[in-house]
Design a protein around this motif. Structure first.
Motif, PDB file in Angstrom:
ATOM      1  N   LYS A  22       0.864  -1.180   0.000  1.00 16.42           N
ATOM      2  CA  LYS A  22       0.000   0.000   0.000  1.00 16.42           C
ATOM      3  C   LYS A  22       0.899   1.227   0.000  1.00 16.42           C
ATOM      4  O   LYS A  22       1.641   1.469   0.955  1.00 16.42           O
ATOM      5  N   ILE A  23       0.852   2.001  -1.038  1.00 19.91           N
ATOM      6  CA  ILE A  23       1.747   3.140  -1.197  1.00 19.91           C
ATOM      7  C   ILE A  23       0.996   4.439  -0.955  1.00 19.91           C
ATOM      8  O   ILE A  23      -0.018   4.709  -1.599  1.00 19.91           O
ATOM      9  N   SER A  24       1.501   5.237  -0.036  1.00 20.54           N
ATOM     10  CA  SER A  24       0.896   6.531   0.257  1.00 20.54           C
ATOM     11  C   SER A  24       1.068   7.468  -0.933  1.00 20.54           C
ATOM     12  O   SER A  24       2.133   7.502  -1.561  1.00 20.54           O
ATOM     13  N   PRO A  25       0.053   8.261  -1.247  1.00 22.23           N
ATOM     14  CA  PRO A  25       0.176   9.201  -2.376  1.00 22.23           C
ATOM     15  C   PRO A  25       1.219  10.293  -2.126  1.00 22.23           C
ATOM     16  O   PRO A  25       1.664  10.955  -3.070  1.00 22.23           O
ATOM     17  N   THR A  26       1.605  10.485  -0.850  1.00 21.37           N
ATOM     18  CA  THR A  26       2.607  11.523  -0.536  1.00 21.37           C
ATOM     19  C   THR A  26       4.010  10.944  -0.387  1.00 21.37           C
ATOM     20  O   THR A  26       4.954  11.685  -0.110  1.00 21.37           O
ATOM     21  N   ALA A  27       4.155   9.641  -0.556  1.00 20.79           N
ATOM     22  CA  ALA A  27       5.463   9.003  -0.389  1.00 20.79           C
ATOM     23  C   ALA A  27       6.411   9.371  -1.526  1.00 20.79           C
ATOM     24  O   ALA A  27       5.996   9.554  -2.666  1.00 20.79           O
ATOM     25  N   ILE A  28       7.688   9.463  -1.194  1.00 20.65           N
ATOM     26  CA  ILE A  28       8.738   9.760  -2.164  1.00 20.65           C
ATOM     27  C   ILE A  28       9.689   8.573  -2.189  1.00 20.65           C
ATOM     28  O   ILE A  28      10.073   8.043  -1.138  1.00 20.65           O
ATOM     29  N   LEU A  29      10.093   8.174  -3.367  1.00 16.95           N
ATOM     30  CA  LEU A  29      11.055   7.081  -3.521  1.00 16.95           C
ATOM     31  C   LEU A  29      12.356   7.617  -4.110  1.00 16.95           C
ATOM     32  O   LEU A  29      12.355   8.260  -5.156  1.00 16.95           O
ATOM     33  N   ILE A  30      13.465   7.371  -3.406  1.00 14.68           N
ATOM     34  CA  ILE A  30      14.789   7.595  -3.984  1.00 14.68           C
ATOM     35  C   ILE A  30      15.279   6.229  -4.422  1.00 14.68           C
ATOM     36  O   ILE A  30      15.479   5.327  -3.602  1.00 14.68           O
ATOM     37  N   ARG A  47      20.371   1.207  -3.219  1.00 16.63           N
ATOM     38  CA  ARG A  47      19.355   1.168  -2.163  1.00 16.63           C
ATOM     39  C   ARG A  47      18.105   1.906  -2.616  1.00 16.63           C
ATOM     40  O   ARG A  47      18.161   2.873  -3.394  1.00 16.63           O
ATOM     41  N   GLN A  48      16.974   1.457  -2.091  1.00 17.87           N
ATOM     42  CA  GLN A  48      15.687   2.091  -2.349  1.00 17.87           C
ATOM     43  C   GLN A  48      15.229   2.710  -1.021  1.00 17.87           C
ATOM     44  O   GLN A  48      15.078   2.003  -0.024  1.00 17.87           O
ATOM     45  N   ILE A  49      15.048   4.030  -1.021  1.00 16.08           N
ATOM     46  CA  ILE A  49      14.691   4.728   0.218  1.00 16.08           C
ATOM     47  C   ILE A  49      13.323   5.376   0.048  1.00 16.08           C
ATOM     48  O   ILE A  49      13.108   6.153  -0.887  1.00 16.08           O
ATOM     49  N   VAL A  50      12.411   5.049   0.956  1.00 19.12           N
ATOM     50  CA  VAL A  50      11.055   5.595   0.915  1.00 19.12           C
ATOM     51  C   VAL A  50      10.899   6.615   2.038  1.00 19.12           C
ATOM     52  O   VAL A  50      11.226   6.345   3.198  1.00 19.12           O
ATOM     53  N   ILE A  51      10.403   7.781   1.671  1.00 14.97           N
ATOM     54  CA  ILE A  51      10.187   8.883   2.623  1.00 14.97           C
ATOM     55  C   ILE A  51       8.728   9.284   2.586  1.00 14.97           C
ATOM     56  O   ILE A  51       8.119   9.375   1.511  1.00 14.97           O
ATOM     57  N   ASP A  52       8.158   9.540   3.752  1.00 11.82           N
ATOM     58  CA  ASP A  52       6.783  10.038   3.817  1.00 11.82           C
ATOM     59  C   ASP A  52       6.589  10.771   5.132  1.00 11.82           C
ATOM     60  O   ASP A  52       7.167  10.393   6.157  1.00 11.82           O
TER      61      ASP A  52
END
Length: 457
Positions: A22-30, A47-52
């Motif tokens: 489930k991915i938040s619409p405000t999440a950012i993926l680097i 690396r995959q970094i998720v920020i929210d």
């Protein structure tokens, strides 16, 4: 049989639903970024970094459905580190136009600095600290000192009790110690600070002396202040107030065999050191003001400030007491102090004293880094001094200073690896400020505006 089939179908349906992230619409993926572990210097590739919501939510090797993220930052071939801390910064006083205050704060951010420790506080900085915390301006996280405690502002034990108590109650993060305080008044400052629970940091007053200062357990001693004076043998019978610029006048008398004793005291009493070496290689150093004025970052400072810097700089190096050979010895002793305090002291903190003479906010941290390299510190040690060490200093390792799930999303995206060459810290692809992404294009646009405004003043 029908019940069994229905049950199996239900299990398949539930398991499929759980496997879809489930991915938040405000999440950012680097995506696909090389993460530098600033605690040990290891490199974690791709690396995959998720920020929210301003926080690091996930760090992983692989991520499901990367195309579902509304915002994706391509980190391919790039390197990410935690945001840096400038631990000896100066915030403009509230009398400064609000636009200029915001521009100065942005200069820090533009250089990957996401935390600053303001070293000369004012009641207005308490409000500014909250404005920055709420994200209403582009600003590093702010810690602010009290107004200056010095020989003129605190002259008695009674005044020490009153002011220290008032500053703690007002909500300042720490007390700023300046020169001139008499020893018995200083001791009262320390006693009251310990009683009400507020740390103190800064200079070492001459009447206090470095040994007593260290035993009093400063949170940090800045500029390596007082240490050179502490190397002068008692047999020299000098007048302490004749020490000159941070002990420069006593350079010929310094006994460097005493360094280890002072370093041990710093370690025993858990006193952090902020070298501000750039101050001594730019302001108080045999380099001409005209050469410094040609450096690219000077375009971000008002013309009146640059003229003031030139005047003060010229006065310092044209003073009859200044000579290049003595400065070289002075600089060598400072570098030996920094090297040994780094190796065997309690710890080092990155700070350049900006905006001091020719130290442009943000940009001066790169000069400071070169000074630390000159003192023998490694790239990893320097990165620690600007990331995990400040977090330890503030007892906020669960908030910032590293790249871990749950911490504030303060990070800098770089074009190359700073562990190979620290000038990589100047090759910024973007800065993330508590989850707010500021790409290089936006940084450059804002810097152009700052330069334009500076040229008009």
């Amino acid at each position: 049989m029908k019940k069994l089939a229905l049950s199996l179908l239900l299990i398949v349906f539930v398991s499929c639903g759980q496997s879809e992230e489930k991915i938040s619409p405000t999440a950012i993926l680097i995506s696909n970024v090389n993460q530098i572990d600033v605690t040990n210097g290891s490199l974690l590739k791709n690396r995959q970094i998720v920020i929210d919501s301003g926080k690091i939510k996930r760090i992983t090797d692989d991520i499901e459905n990367p195309g579902a993220y509304t915002t994706t930052i391509d980190g391919t071939g790039k390197y990410v580190i935690p945001g840096l801390a400038e631990m000896h910064a100066h915030i403009p006083p509230p009398s400064t136009p609000a636009e200029r205050v915001e521009e100065v704060l942005f200069l820090y951010v533009a250089n990957g600095i996401t935390t600053i420790r303001g070293m000369l506080g004012h009641p207005g900085h308490l409000t500014l600290r909250e404005v920055a915390k709420e994200g209403r301006i582009i600003s590093p996280r702010i810690f602010t000192s009290s107004p200056s405690l010095n020989g003129n502002s605190v002259t008695s034990k009674e005044e020490a009790i009153q002011k220290v108590s008032a500053y703690q109650k007002a909500g300042y993060d720490f007390l700023k110690i300046h020169p001139g305080i008499q020893r018995e008044v200083f001791d009262q400052v320390v006693a009251t600070a310990n009683e009400v629970g507020i740390p103190f940091a800064g200079h070492v007053p001459v009447d206090v002396g470095i040994r007593h200062a260290l035993k009093s357990r400063y949170a940090s001693i800045d500029h390596v202040d007082g240490f050179l004076e502490g190397l002068v043998p008692e047999s020299a019978n000098v007048k302490p107030t004749d020490n000159g610029f941070f002990g420069y006048a006593f350079t010929p008398l310094a006994d460097t065999s005493k360094i280890d004793e002072l370093v041990a005291l710093a370690n025993q009493n858990e006193v952090w050191i902020v070298p501000t070496q750039s101050l001594f290689e730019r302001w108080f150093a045999p380099i001409g003001s005209d050469e410094l004025l040609q450096q690219p970052e000077m375009v971000y400072m008002p013309k009146t400030t640059l003229q003031n810097w030139k005047t003060r700089k010229d006065e310092s190096i044209n003073d009859p007491s200044f000579n290049t050979e003595q400065w070289k010895k002075f600089d060598g002793i400072r570098k030996e102090l920094i090297a040994k305090l780094n190796a065997n002291g309690h710890g080092m903190l990155l700070g350049s004293d900006a905006p001091q003479l020719f130290n442009v906010p943000g940009f001066s941290i790169h000069h400071e880094i070169q000074g630390m390299i000159g003192a023998g510190m490694t790239p990893l040690e320097i990165l620690k001094s600007g990331t995990v060490n400040p977090a330890r200093y503030f007892d906020m390792e669960d908030t910032f200073g590293d790249l871990k799930v749950g911490l504030d999303a303060d990070m800098v995206l770089l074009e190359s690896n700073p562990l190979d060459d620290m000038t990589a810290l100047q090759e910024i692809a973007g800065v993330m400020l508590r989850g707010r992404w500021i790409p290089k294009e936006e940084i450059d646009e804002k810097l152009a505006i700052v330069a334009k405004h500076a040229s008009q003043n």
